[in-house]
Design an enzyme around this catalytic site. Sequence first.
Site, PDB file in Angstrom:
ATOM      1  N   GLU A 263      57.770  69.428 -30.079  1.00 32.80           N
ATOM      2  CA  GLU A 263      56.520  69.588 -31.147  1.00 32.80           C
ATOM      3  C   GLU A 263      55.678  70.720 -31.445  1.00 32.80           C
ATOM      4  O   GLU A 263      54.820  71.013 -31.978  1.00 32.80           O
ATOM      5  CB  GLU A 263      55.542  68.309 -30.940  1.00 32.80           C
TER       6      GLU A 263
ATOM      7  N   CYS B 109      54.750  63.855 -28.757  1.00 33.79           N
ATOM      8  CA  CYS B 109      55.419  63.890 -27.351  1.00 33.79           C
ATOM      9  C   CYS B 109      56.601  62.653 -27.258  1.00 33.79           C
ATOM     10  O   CYS B 109      57.257  62.818 -26.065  1.00 33.79           O
ATOM     11  CB  CYS B 109      54.275  63.456 -26.287  1.00 33.79           C
TER      12      CYS B 109
ATOM     13  N   HIS C  73      54.280  58.810 -19.737  1.00 30.58           N
ATOM     14  CA  HIS C  73      53.965  60.074 -20.259  1.00 30.58           C
ATOM     15  C   HIS C  73      52.561  60.321 -19.844  1.00 30.58           C
ATOM     16  O   HIS C  73      51.540  59.474 -19.657  1.00 30.58           O
ATOM     17  CB  HIS C  73      53.838  59.930 -21.838  1.00 30.58           C
TER      18      HIS C  73
END
Lengths: 471, 471
Positions: free
Chosen positions: B86, B120, B250
């Site tokens: 990203e 993400c 994450h």
Amino acid sequence: MASHQKNVGILAMEIYFPPTCIRQEVLEAHDGASKGKYTIGLGQDCMAFCTEVEDVISMSLTAVTSLLEKYGVDPKQIGRLEVGSETVIDKSKSIKTFLMQIFEETGNTDIEGVDSTNACYDGTAALFNCVNWVESSSWDGCYGLVVCTDSAVYAEGPARPTGGAAAIAMLIGPDAPIAFESKFRGSHMSHAYDFYKPNLASEYPVVDGKLSQTCYLMALDSCYTRFCQKYEKLEGKQFSIDDADYFVFHSPYNKLVQKSFARLWFDDFLRNASSVDEAAKQKLAPFSTLTGDESYQSRDLEKAAQQVSKPSYDAKVVPATLIPKQVGNMYTASIYAAFASLIHNKHSSLAGQRVLMFSYGSGLAATMFSFRLRGGQLPFTLSNIANVMNVGEKLKTRHEFPPEKFVKTMKLMEHRYGGKDFVTSKDCSLLAPGTYYLTEVDSMYRRFYAKKAGANTTSTACENGLHANGH
Amino acid sequence: MASHQKNVGILAMEIYFPPTCIRQEVLEAHDGASKGKYTIGLGQDCMAFCTEVEDVISMSLTAVTSLLEKYGVDPKQIGRLEVGSETVIDKSKSIKTFLMQIFEETGNTDIEGVDSTNACYDGTAALFNCVNWVESSSWDGCYGLVVCTDSAVYAEGPARPTGGAAAIAMLIGPDAPIAFESKFRGSHMSHAYDFYKPNLASEYPVVDGKLSQTCYLMALDSCYTRFCQKYEKLEGKQFSIDDADYFVFHSPYNKLVQKSFARLWFDDFLRNASSVDEAAKQKLAPFSTLTGDESYQSRDLEKAAQQVSKPSYDAKVVPATLIPKQVGNMYTASIYAAFASLIHNKHSSLAGQRVLMFSYGSGLAATMFSFRLRGGQLPFTLSNIANVMNVGEKLKTRHEFPPEKFVKTMKLMEHRYGGKDFVTSKDCSLLAPGTYYLTEVDSMYRRFYAKKAGANTTSTACENGLHANGH
């Protein structure tokens, strides 16, 4: 263990392009370009563009809702949704998440897939991903949905007439009328700076037009060589142009499509393929000793190859050129708009035919692949796809802008790109019923859309606007 | 017809993070934050960052070449390459095309795949795409390669300590030691503005920290519910936390990982799952009547759930927290860096174990999925992966910057972002042998990289620099 789905491919399609356009002949005169520079030199007829109430998000909302409604697909039947786009509105949040608003309403948020990124190739990447998913062990029996959406705009100057705008939605699943022949696939990927967008604050790309054309033709040669090798290995015979009924190319402008098909003829000549007759051989013979680089630069070769391939071009390529010539370069949607043109023109005679596809994205990524077309079952038939897309009517009911109004629109769009804290005119008078449009970008850059009422649909859920949210 | 590959998954991994870092305790003091705000409040130890000679392209070049060399994989054996990132350097040209330089040298340009985009989550999207490809009818027998690469930087202020930087490369194929259990997959995708990057000229995101945490936990609940439903449907019994050996999240910052695992305990409590004993039930009982919204806001619930889940957290989660705590948020690489930590810590005892993965990207896209770990065959074994990644050594040999030097570096990077026409210091003295670094961005925004000599490798082809080209 993988599943065993057969004839995975495209079940249904819908196309949307803005109803606002400018004729290339008019633009040509306004720009003071020599007569025929855009119409014959580029081979383009007309160019669509977004006004301040449309963008890649609104166009894709329109295409997706229209596809679901017109084919009677329940949003709960979608298990994967992927978007191909090179028009960046946000560098992190995907366009796919905006489209999730359609599905969240029905409680279906279990939908895999995000956006793919590499110039005009992204739609093909998304399509391959979606097809692979249906063939994988993680497939859950639902449909996939692939969306290509782009607005191609260029700074004032020679590249401006190569713009365009559109969104295409494609439903993916097994037993499709547009089935992949997945074993004959040739890709060519490499590092090039032919067209790119490094100026992050500007919507306009950096383009080296001449280099990009050479990169395109080199990638075409490389993909065709690999496609032929794989075909020959599996089928045990040489491939030639005669083995495909139609050829569909990514179309930045039509002239490059003409050159590309001629190039395949030259490739077949060099390969001594059966498609090239004696007369053609004689005309191409003088160029057989050119190096690769020389052959990309030779105007004489270009002319000779276009000449010998002309009848074949008219039969195998022209049916797939209508929308790209009338709407312009639609980036990721361009090749699928070309394919939609073929279905529009030939839907009743396509069953059993093979279509060769060449997808190209600068930077660069390119693949040649093929479809085998089949009759299909209602609502997923080629004729119904032509019927739903209704290309003739959509082209006929457009609004031609005079050049001054077009230039003014481009200036406003340039100013608005990347901006915040504004409301649009909300003027949707030129839009067809059922079209989404941008109403506001607030001080936090959050975007708000509404849907023009009155489509021939019973759905009214979205007509009061789609709201930015975070809950 | 699809192929029938078994145990498709991750065969090999390599991780790279910049050797330059700042300790959170030091940054905390420099920023005038209250003692423990970054170290206990966020749960972070240290943060890596790129200096002006590194970026997401150089880091991924380093990770990919190192993986190929250390596992002895010929670049010609790669048939697909996908990047999740990203961090936007170009809005059209993919990072994948930069990586093609490694493969073009060997004549292999027939490599499918481009970049995936949604905060993400992109690395997980790329990983799923690559695994599906191996299971699809278009698989050509080659390996896939997935790269996650990001540089997370924030404007000065409370979000700055949540930065980080890394690249991870993963080799994909059948008979993998890290195999997907592809039927138990639960996703949650929706439209949210919790973290996004609408200011195109700036590298920094727009973040609503509180909203993002709530979105993360809501997505976690939704994915876990779906994961459990699919497990129960296929296995005929209820799923509970006890059915997985390790949990990998994450990790934007470690504190959210602690809260997330506690949340799964609360979910198991509400589901009346076997994992929750009587003592825990009693402690969680007072919260059973909270609405969903109330439950996300309740500090008392958070505290009680963290308390009852603590022994389980220490056993099932802590082994997967080392790198995220030491390097920071690596965006797409973050969850795979957490997984790499588990392999680093437990490689000799992982065979047969199930690992639950939770991937989240703002905007938002989230999936819970699971791996079943296996012994594997050399060079593709868990122990060899730990050996190649060499995490302990990489962490030990870093260079800690004092805060003034860190701030100065951030200022320079801010200035350089999106820029052109500059040369870097070319100072690679802090980089390990074999690391790629940025040398120049020319007046056309073309980027040039070189490779630091002296890695324990015989490859020298790239050491004179990788050049921008278009031919």
